[in-house]
Design a protein around this motif. Structure first.
Motif, PDB file in Angstrom:
ATOM      1  N   THR A 151       0.907  -1.472  -0.013  1.00 25.15           N
ATOM      2  CA  THR A 151      -0.005  -0.010  -0.039  1.00 25.15           C
ATOM      3  C   THR A 151       0.902   1.262   0.052  1.00 25.15           C
ATOM      4  N   ILE A 152       2.111   1.186   0.118  1.00 23.04           N
ATOM      5  CA  ILE A 152       3.028   2.205   0.075  1.00 23.04           C
ATOM      6  C   ILE A 152       3.245   2.601  -1.327  1.00 23.04           C
ATOM      7  N   PRO A 153       3.174   3.995  -1.602  1.00 24.16           N
ATOM      8  CA  PRO A 153       3.404   4.307  -2.921  1.00 24.16           C
ATOM      9  C   PRO A 153       4.715   4.341  -3.574  1.00 24.16           C
ATOM     10  N   GLU A 154       4.948   3.784  -4.721  1.00 26.98           N
ATOM     11  CA  GLU A 154       6.209   3.762  -5.146  1.00 26.98           C
ATOM     12  C   GLU A 154       6.994   5.024  -5.184  1.00 26.98           C
ATOM     13  N   GLU A 155       6.109   6.162  -5.359  1.00 26.90           N
ATOM     14  CA  GLU A 155       6.773   7.283  -5.758  1.00 26.90           C
ATOM     15  C   GLU A 155       7.489   7.786  -4.514  1.00 26.90           C
ATOM     16  N   LEU A 156       7.293   7.501  -3.359  1.00 25.22           N
ATOM     17  CA  LEU A 156       8.081   7.772  -2.145  1.00 25.22           C
ATOM     18  C   LEU A 156       9.327   7.287  -2.229  1.00 25.22           C
ATOM     19  N   PRO A 191      19.397   2.064   1.539  1.00 26.16           N
ATOM     20  CA  PRO A 191      18.151   0.958   1.666  1.00 26.16           C
ATOM     21  C   PRO A 191      17.855   1.382   3.191  1.00 26.16           C
ATOM     22  N   TRP A 192      18.756   1.504   4.067  1.00 27.81           N
ATOM     23  CA  TRP A 192      18.192   1.444   5.427  1.00 27.81           C
ATOM     24  C   TRP A 192      17.570   2.764   5.783  1.00 27.81           C
ATOM     25  N   GLN A 193      18.226   3.907   5.181  1.00 24.76           N
ATOM     26  CA  GLN A 193      17.231   4.971   5.345  1.00 24.76           C
ATOM     27  C   GLN A 193      15.784   4.976   4.662  1.00 24.76           C
ATOM     28  N   GLN A 194      15.684   4.424   3.508  1.00 23.37           N
ATOM     29  CA  GLN A 194      14.550   4.299   3.087  1.00 23.37           C
ATOM     30  C   GLN A 194      13.595   3.522   4.035  1.00 23.37           C
ATOM     31  N   PHE A 195      14.019   2.373   4.479  1.00 19.18           N
ATOM     32  CA  PHE A 195      13.122   1.507   5.283  1.00 19.18           C
ATOM     33  C   PHE A 195      12.646   2.472   6.525  1.00 19.18           C
ATOM     34  N   THR A 196      13.564   3.126   7.116  1.00 13.74           N
ATOM     35  CA  THR A 196      13.355   3.754   8.483  1.00 13.74           C
ATOM     36  C   THR A 196      12.418   5.343   8.048  1.00 13.74           C
ATOM     37  N   ASN A 197      12.685   5.781   7.024  1.00 12.31           N
ATOM     38  CA  ASN A 197      11.708   6.919   6.860  1.00 12.31           C
ATOM     39  C   ASN A 197      10.521   6.800   5.781  1.00 12.31           C
ATOM     40  N   VAL A 198      10.438   5.729   5.075  1.00 12.33           N
ATOM     41  CA  VAL A 198       9.355   5.547   4.156  1.00 12.33           C
ATOM     42  C   VAL A 198       8.741   4.320   4.731  1.00 12.33           C
ATOM     43  N   THR A 199       9.144   3.178   4.415  1.00 14.72           N
ATOM     44  CA  THR A 199       8.578   1.734   4.821  1.00 14.72           C
ATOM     45  C   THR A 199       7.911   1.876   6.343  1.00 14.72           C
TER      46      THR A 199
END
Length: 319
Positions: free
Chosen positions: A211-216, A227-235
């Motif tokens: 459900t998380i938009p790919e645009e983010l 990748p870790w920053q994407q997980f903590t700040n987006v995922t």
């Protein structure tokens, strides 16, 4: 010659103006929708009352009596004696309470974290990922009774678990009867329970991930996020509501542990695997102390309710 105009009729004899046909039709439609909605809700409401509200009320009433399942004497009101007995004169109840909380404290974080890890892995767009989703989910759709019987054989002294460890240690492992040792029996059930249910929570996490938009993620990569920053700040922020659901469902299931214990150890050895639900069933049906079994069930209900409310408070939306 002008004709006189009559004065408007007033008083009780005046005729009331009828409602327009459109308004009358809307009122009938609303009443029809209300009756239809009640008719659809009624079966579920009846089942809810019969199988939830009535049993809870009966358990509440029985918990203050000395009722037995088969007895020539009628139940007698004993007040709080059953509750006093549970906390002061029943060491098995206290041991069962400790075992239940130990099981939940280990299973909840490990199962939730492992399920999230698997969900992140199978959410990748690579070939064969669907097969891994099916493999991880197979234990969930398998009967827990069948799974418990299979793992009971695997935990035997000459079972598959000891054989596997013996192979890894090149014969240095002497083997142990995992379910017959008080120091390992509960841990063995914990491993089985995590393995059996992790696939279900993997799917819940996976549904939240999708459900998380790919645009983010694209914006995060353009900003140079690792990748870790994407997980903590987006995922992780996008999985907040999923996290609340997963934690509550795992906690309730963990506190209600029964089948694995009943099939594999029957609470032993030396009550090292007895839980609150198993102890309530043992007292209420096998030992026929219905009143005392209802007391344990009521205590369990209050504990689960309090823990669920605390979890909901801690994971509430601060905004």
């Amino acid at each position: 010659m002008t004709t006189p105009t009559s004065a408007p009729a007033t008083g009780a004899g005046a005729a009331s103006h009828p409602l327009p046909p459109r308004r009358r039709g809307a009122g009938r439609a609303r009443r029809h929708e209300g009756r239809s909605g009640l008719a659809m809700v009624l079966p579920a409401l009846v089942l809810l009352v019969l199988f939830l509200v009535v049993p809870v009320m009966l358990a509440f009433g029985l918990s203050f009596t000395n009722a037995r399942l088969i007895s020539p004497n009628p139940p007698r009101f004993v007040g709080l004696d059953n509750f006093v007995r549970a906390f002061t004169a029943d060491p098995v109840f206290l041991r069962s309470t400790v075992n239940t909380f130990v099981f939940a404290l280990v299973v909840v974080p490990v199962q939730a974290g492992l399920g999230l890890l698997l969900a992140v892995l199978v959410n990748q767009k690579i070939r064969g990922v669907t097969a891994f989703r099916v493999i991880y989910f197979i234990p969930v759709v398998t009967s827990i009774v069948v799974v418990s019987i299979l793992w009971k054989f695997m935990y035997q002294e000459n079972g598959l678990v000891n054989s596997f460890i013996d192979t890894l240690t090149f014969g240095a492992w002497q083997g142990t009867a995992w379910l017959n040792d008080p120091s390992t029996a509960l841990g063995a059930i914990i491993v089985l329970s995590i393995w059996q249910a992790v696939g279900f929570h993997m799917l819940i996490w996976l549904s939240g991930l999708q459900t998380i938009p790919e645009e983010l993620y694209e914006a995060a990569r353009m900003d140079g996020a690792t990748p870790w920053q994407q997980f903590t700040n987006v995922t992780w922020p996008g999985l907040r509501s999923t996290m609340v659901f997963v934690l509550v469902t795992i906690t309730i299931a963990a506190l209600g542990l029964f089948v694995q214990v009943d099939v594999m150890t029957q609470g032993g050895p030396v009550n090292s695997t007895s839980t609150l639900v198993y102890h309530a069933v043992r007292k209420g049906y096998r030992e026929m102390e219905t009143g005392y079994g209802a007391t344990i069930s009521l205590i369990f209900f209050v504990l689960v309710l309090v823990i669920a409310l605390v979890q909901r408070f801690l994971t509430r939306d601060k905004d």
